[in-house]
Design an enzyme around this catalytic site. Structure first.
Site, PDB file in Angstrom:
ATOM      1  N   PRO A   1      81.646  -3.225 -91.515  1.00 15.42           N
ATOM      2  CA  PRO A   1      80.481  -3.130 -92.842  1.00 15.42           C
ATOM      3  C   PRO A   1      79.625  -2.396 -92.735  1.00 15.42           C
ATOM      4  O   PRO A   1      80.413  -1.254 -92.776  1.00 15.42           O
ATOM      5  CB  PRO A   1      79.087  -3.612 -90.940  1.00 15.42           C
ATOM      6  CG  PRO A   1      80.334  -3.957 -89.889  1.00 15.42           C
ATOM      7  CD  PRO A   1      81.340  -3.745 -90.551  1.00 15.42           C
ATOM      8  N   GLU A   2      80.115  -2.240 -93.791  1.00 14.00           N
ATOM      9  CA  GLU A   2      79.865  -1.539 -95.143  1.00 14.00           C
ATOM     10  C   GLU A   2      77.976  -1.296 -95.484  1.00 14.00           C
ATOM     11  O   GLU A   2      77.769  -2.670 -95.257  1.00 14.00           O
ATOM     12  CB  GLU A   2      80.321  -1.215 -96.024  1.00 14.00           C
ATOM     13  CG  GLU A   2      81.905  -1.137 -96.390  1.00 14.00           C
ATOM     14  CD  GLU A   2      82.900  -0.982 -97.275  1.00 14.00           C
ATOM     15  OE1 GLU A   2      82.192  -0.908 -98.443  1.00 14.00           O
ATOM     16  OE2 GLU A   2      84.234  -1.382 -97.024  1.00 14.00           O
TER      17      GLU A   2
ATOM     18  N   HIS B   1      81.323 -10.314 -75.056  1.00 12.29           N
ATOM     19  CA  HIS B   1      81.562  -9.177 -75.713  1.00 12.29           C
ATOM     20  C   HIS B   1      79.609  -9.021 -76.554  1.00 12.29           C
ATOM     21  O   HIS B   1      79.736  -8.028 -77.302  1.00 12.29           O
ATOM     22  CB  HIS B   1      82.701  -8.769 -77.087  1.00 12.29           C
ATOM     23  CG  HIS B   1      83.390  -9.337 -76.547  1.00 12.29           C
ATOM     24  ND1 HIS B   1      84.072  -8.363 -75.519  1.00 12.29           N
ATOM     25  CD2 HIS B   1      84.752  -9.962 -77.446  1.00 12.29           C
ATOM     26  CE1 HIS B   1      85.984  -9.049 -76.281  1.00 12.29           C
ATOM     27  NE2 HIS B   1      85.329 -10.293 -76.668  1.00 12.29           N
TER      28      HIS B   1
ATOM     29  N   ARG C   1      84.819  -5.029 -80.197  1.00 10.61           N
ATOM     30  CA  ARG C   1      86.169  -3.095 -79.974  1.00 10.61           C
ATOM     31  C   ARG C   1      85.123  -2.478 -79.653  1.00 10.61           C
ATOM     32  O   ARG C   1      85.767  -1.462 -79.351  1.00 10.61           O
ATOM     33  CB  ARG C   1      86.774  -3.100 -81.386  1.00 10.61           C
ATOM     34  CG  ARG C   1      87.666  -4.652 -81.924  1.00 10.61           C
ATOM     35  CD  ARG C   1      88.540  -4.328 -83.474  1.00 10.61           C
ATOM     36  NE  ARG C   1      89.667  -2.620 -83.128  1.00 10.61           N
ATOM     37  CZ  ARG C   1      90.208  -2.668 -83.371  1.00 10.61           C
ATOM     38  NH1 ARG C   1      90.480  -2.602 -85.140  1.00 10.61           N
ATOM     39  NH2 ARG C   1      90.993  -1.056 -83.792  1.00 10.61           N
TER      40      ARG C   1
ATOM     41  N   ARG D   1      84.644  19.029-106.915  1.00  5.36           N
ATOM     42  CA  ARG D   1      85.713  18.893-105.681  1.00  5.36           C
ATOM     43  C   ARG D   1      87.462  18.406-106.483  1.00  5.36           C
ATOM     44  O   ARG D   1      87.627  17.145-106.990  1.00  5.36           O
ATOM     45  CB  ARG D   1      85.443  17.658-104.640  1.00  5.36           C
ATOM     46  CG  ARG D   1      83.872  17.815-104.391  1.00  5.36           C
ATOM     47  CD  ARG D   1      84.306  18.680-103.214  1.00  5.36           C
ATOM     48  NE  ARG D   1      84.476  17.920-102.064  1.00  5.36           N
ATOM     49  CZ  ARG D   1      83.341  17.416-101.007  1.00  5.36           C
ATOM     50  NH1 ARG D   1      82.500  16.834-101.440  1.00  5.36           N
ATOM     51  NH2 ARG D   1      84.528  16.812 -99.641  1.00  5.36           N
TER      52      ARG D   1
END
Ligand code: ZN
Length: 308
Positions: free
Chosen positions: A2-3, A93, A119, A163
């Site tokens: 998820p972002e 889970h 996970r 950068r």
């Protein structure tokens, strides 16, 4: 994973259904999920607390409690927050369960909020904001949040143009911009027509404006679509529903397909240190470093690639 748009969708769900409610009881199954403190710390921190707000910084969900503590949830790779009826069969889970009291005024019956995470990279933490620098030090190091902060191309330019790092890892760096991951970095750079290997120092002001505009447009559109749910169906909202922004991806997951933006390029997939990058070699042409001469080899390969 998820972002920002997916985490924001979960945040909005929490705002609608969990804010204002009392946590009567909490259960912790898997120690790894609460590894930063302990099962007792999380259970004691949540029991009897009322959720005051649902906030987000980058990919971190933050819920201030009326006890003065803050609940932090990070979904990482496969974490899900799911709202359910009390006593419903829990999926495998399910590592943390928060029992929520009913709320007559808003018509919410009692419920359970589950943290499910196959996970177990995800985390549930209850911390004292006064000790945030010790308990969750990464929060202070987060960069600008594209949607939560007031900012513009000038601030983004300051972050990017000094950068020498390539654009793709630069956008993934949570210390620079917080909340963007692999999917949206690829989509933003494609929409801004910039090659993922372009160093930050090569950006012109108008490039930065394009990145900024496309970042806002794409992230907002994805939030409206409820985020992206890929074929693995790992990401779902609080009610278990998937998002639909994956249908609008232009390069992510489309390696080998004709680019739907230009109709000429074939989407390429590069793999750097286990992460894949998708881009269109026609829309996102490499650019010679500035200052310095154009390297002939690169220019020839580039021309050959675009003539197909
Ligand atoms: Zn293209």
């Amino acid at each position: 994973m998820p972002e920002l748009p997916e985490v924001e969708t979960v945040r909005r769900g929490l705002e609608r259904t969990v804010v204002g409610r009392l946590i009567t009881r909490a259960e912790v199954g898997r120690q790894r999920t609460v590894r930063r403190t302990s099962a007792d710390a999380v259970i004691n921190g949540l029991t009897g607390a009322t959720v005051l707000a649902a906030q987000r910084r980058g990919k971190y969900l933050l819920a201030p409690l009326d006890t003065g503590d803050t609940l932090m949830v990070h979904l990482r790779m496969t974490g899900q927050l799911l709202l359910s009826e009390p006593g419903a069969g829990r999926p495998p889970h399910t590592h943390v369960v928060m029992h929520l009291a009913g709320q007559e005024a808003s018509g919410h019956p009692p419920a359970e909020l589950w943290f499910v995470d196959p996970r177990t990279f995800g985390e549930v933490v209850v911390f004292d904001p006064e000790h945030a620098d010790v308990e969750v030090p990464e929060l202070a190091g987060l960069g600008l949040d594209p949607l939560a902060d007031e900012w513009g191309p000038t601030e983004l330019g300051t972050l990017l143009r000094r950068r020498t790092t390539h654009l793709k890892p630069l956008l993934l760096d949570q210390h620079v911009v917080a909340g963007i991951g692999n999917i949206y970095a690829d989509e933003i750079l494609h929409a801004a027509r910039l090659h993922p290997d372009l160093p930050g120092t090569a950006l012109r002001h108008r490039d930065v404006v394009r990145i900024y505009d496309e970042m806002q447009r794409i992230l907002n559109a994805s939030v409206r679509a409820g985020g992206s749910t890929l074929r693995d169906a790992q990401y779902v909202d609080l009610m278990g529903a998937g998002g639909s922004y994956q249908d609008d991806h232009r390069v992510y997951g489309r390696a080998g397909e004709r680019c739907i933006t230009c109709g000429r390029g074939v989407v390429r997939r590069l793999v750097h240190s286990g992460r894949s990058t998708h881009y269109c070699p026609v829309c996102q042409r490499p650019r010679a470093p500035r200052p310095g001469p154009v390297r002939a080899g690169r220019a020839i390969r580039h021309t050959a690639g675009t003539s197909r």
